[in-house]
Motif scaffolding. Structure first.
Motif: not given
Length: 198
Positions: A26, A85, A150-151, A160, A173
């Motif tokens: 990611l 993603a 998750h974003q 992500f 994030c």
């Protein structure tokens, strides 16, 4: 996942790259920044940039000597990971992205090696390291952990991440970056909002 024991104490932003995903695969997807803007910012412009990213990510101890072909594979892998993603939380996996991911993962993969100090690094060519990352992404997207991808909810961020919070409701994030920016913006919005007289 190849991370040393001190990974949790390492800064999330290192050597011009962001490592906020909780997964190296990611994190690779975040090497194209400002995806929502007309001119995104490419962080992997030249082979040396991928060399730096692989070292900064803690995957290899020294620059492995990335070629132009390796860089093209990394770009293809990155875009496949980003697309998949997005499909985890949305309408399903993009077939082209899934095929690209599977094709890169089909190459021989680098071998994780445990050093005397307890750190882990990958041994192998750049192609094998990228195959390892593709396999890591497949394991993530094909497991129950996919539900925790998750974003970031910042309007300007597309990173992500794997939500490992106890409550499972992580929104940003990074709390120190996007989360803090959102809190500051909300504070300013409330301060500007007119108050009603009682």
């Amino acid at each position: 996942m190849t991370k040393d024991r001190a990974v949790s104490s390492r800064p999330q932003d290192r050597d011009g790259f962001r490592f906020r995903g909780g997964s190296a695969s990611l994190d690779l997807a975040s090497t194209l920044q400002a995806r929502l803007k007309p001119t995104p910012r490419e962080l992997l412009v030249a082979p040396g940039d991928l060399d730096r990213w692989l070292v900064s990510a803690g995957l290899v101890p020294t620059s492995p000597g990335v070629t132009d072909a390796d860089l093209a594979t990394a770009h293809a892998l990155r875009e496949a990971i980003f697309a998949i993603a997005g499909g985890v939380a949305g309408s399903g996996f993009d077939a082209d992205a899934r095929n690209a991911l599977n094709q890169i993962a089909a190459a021989p993969a680098a071998v994780p090696v445990l050093s005397e100090d307890g750190s882990v690094a990958l041994e192998g060519s750049v192609t094998e390291v990228l195959s390892y990352l593709a396999r890591q992404a497949i394991q993530l997207f094909g497991s129950s952990e996919a539900a925790h991808v998750h974003q970031c909810q910042s309007a300007s961020c597309t990173i992500f991440f794997v939500d490992t919070s106890r409550s499972g409701d992580r929104r940003w994030c990074s709390m120190s970056a996007c989360g803090n920016n959102a809190k500051v913006a909300e504070f300013r919005r409330r301060k500007r909002a007119p108050t009603s007289d009682v």
